[in-house]
Design an enzyme around this catalytic site. Structure first.
Site: not given
Ligand code: PMM
Length: 265
Positions: A210, A245
């Site tokens: 991210k 994840r």
């Protein structure tokens, strides 16, 4: 949790985004091959999604989402994999479970589709409720908190309670890193995983590649953020999360095993 044996360590959820920025529509079998590779690399489950949730992303139609997700879920479930479906739509969740998915991962925590929670209760599969404040198109305008950890915990506990009231048995909570959050908000939440665990449910963390990791690393592009992602996996596993994840399964699969060994009594 139904369908998920106790492993004594954090689980690694491998990401298969069946979206044009990951795989072209003409190459569905590439998405299946990618999922199989993640399983070979040690993924405990594979998360299949057909709609991009990146900041600013536009929505795809329900039919388009079904067309992307179902063949991949069917093929990977046929190989015996545990599959979660990453969707905010009850219709897609229902069809994916019918096709073999055993978990519903809803980034909206039931807020995007009021039929989602009653449907998941009927399907009786574990449900990931992620912290969410609205659609990706303009979510960063909602990155305003008094105390981000307290506010996310309050909002997530209300999603937990709504899911439980609807009859969902197994609820996993996810702080939703990057969803209506600045880099500083994400770091504050990662520093406070113990507060999230105090909500009494298993916790899932999605930090993989991210933007806040790129910001920390002087603008490093997404493809070069896997070592930083593995570092987050170590810390999240050490904090006792249920799962992480991730895109790069191999590094996190090793990391969770190292942490489990270090924590062995
Ligand atoms: N992040 C994305 C998509 N789905 N689901 C959960 N539960 N948690 C997340 O953090 C999450 C998610 C967006 O990331 P991607 O575009 O890299 O898949």
């Amino acid at each position: 949790m139904k369908g998920f044996p106790e492993l004594g360590r954090a689980r690694v959820m491998g990401i298969v985004n069946v979206t044009p920025d990951s795989f072209s529509d003409a190459h569905l079998h590439d998405a299946v091959a990618h999922g199989r590779r993640l399983l070979d690399e040690g993924a405990d489950l594979v998360d299949v999604g057909g709609e991009s949730t990146r900041p600013g992303a536009a929505r795809v139609s329900c039919q388009e989402e079904l067309d992307r997700v179902l063949p991949v879920v069917r093929a990977l479930a046929g190989h015996g994999a545990l599959i979660s479906v990453d969707t905010t739509r009850a219709r897609v969740a229902a069809a994916a479970v019918e096709a073999g998915a055993v978990m519903v991962n809803d980034v909206s925590g039931g807020l995007a589709d009021h039929e989602m929670l009653p449907l998941v209760a009927t399907l009786d599969v574990p449900y990931v409720a992620m912290h969410w404040r609205g659609p990706s198109a303009d979510m960063q305008t909602r990155a305003v908190y008094g105390d981000v950890v307290a506010d996310v915990c309050t909002e997530l506990s209300s999603r937990r309670d709504a899911a439980t009231a609807a009859g969902v048995r197994d609820v996993v909570l996810d702080p939703g890193l990057g969803f209506a959050k600045t880099a500083e908000h994400n770091w504050a939440l990662l520093r406070s995983l113990a507060s999230l665990r105090d909500l009494g449910r298993p916790v899932l963390v999605g930090a993989s590649r991210k933007a806040f990791l790129g910001t920390l690393l002087d603008g490093r592009p997404a493809a070069d953020r896997d070592a930083a992602t593995a570092a987050v996996t170590v810390l999240a596993a050490e904090a006792g999360v249920w799962g992480v994840r991730v895109h790069d399964v191999a590094s996190s699969a090793d990391a969770v095993r190292v942490v489990a060994e270090m924590r062995r009594p």
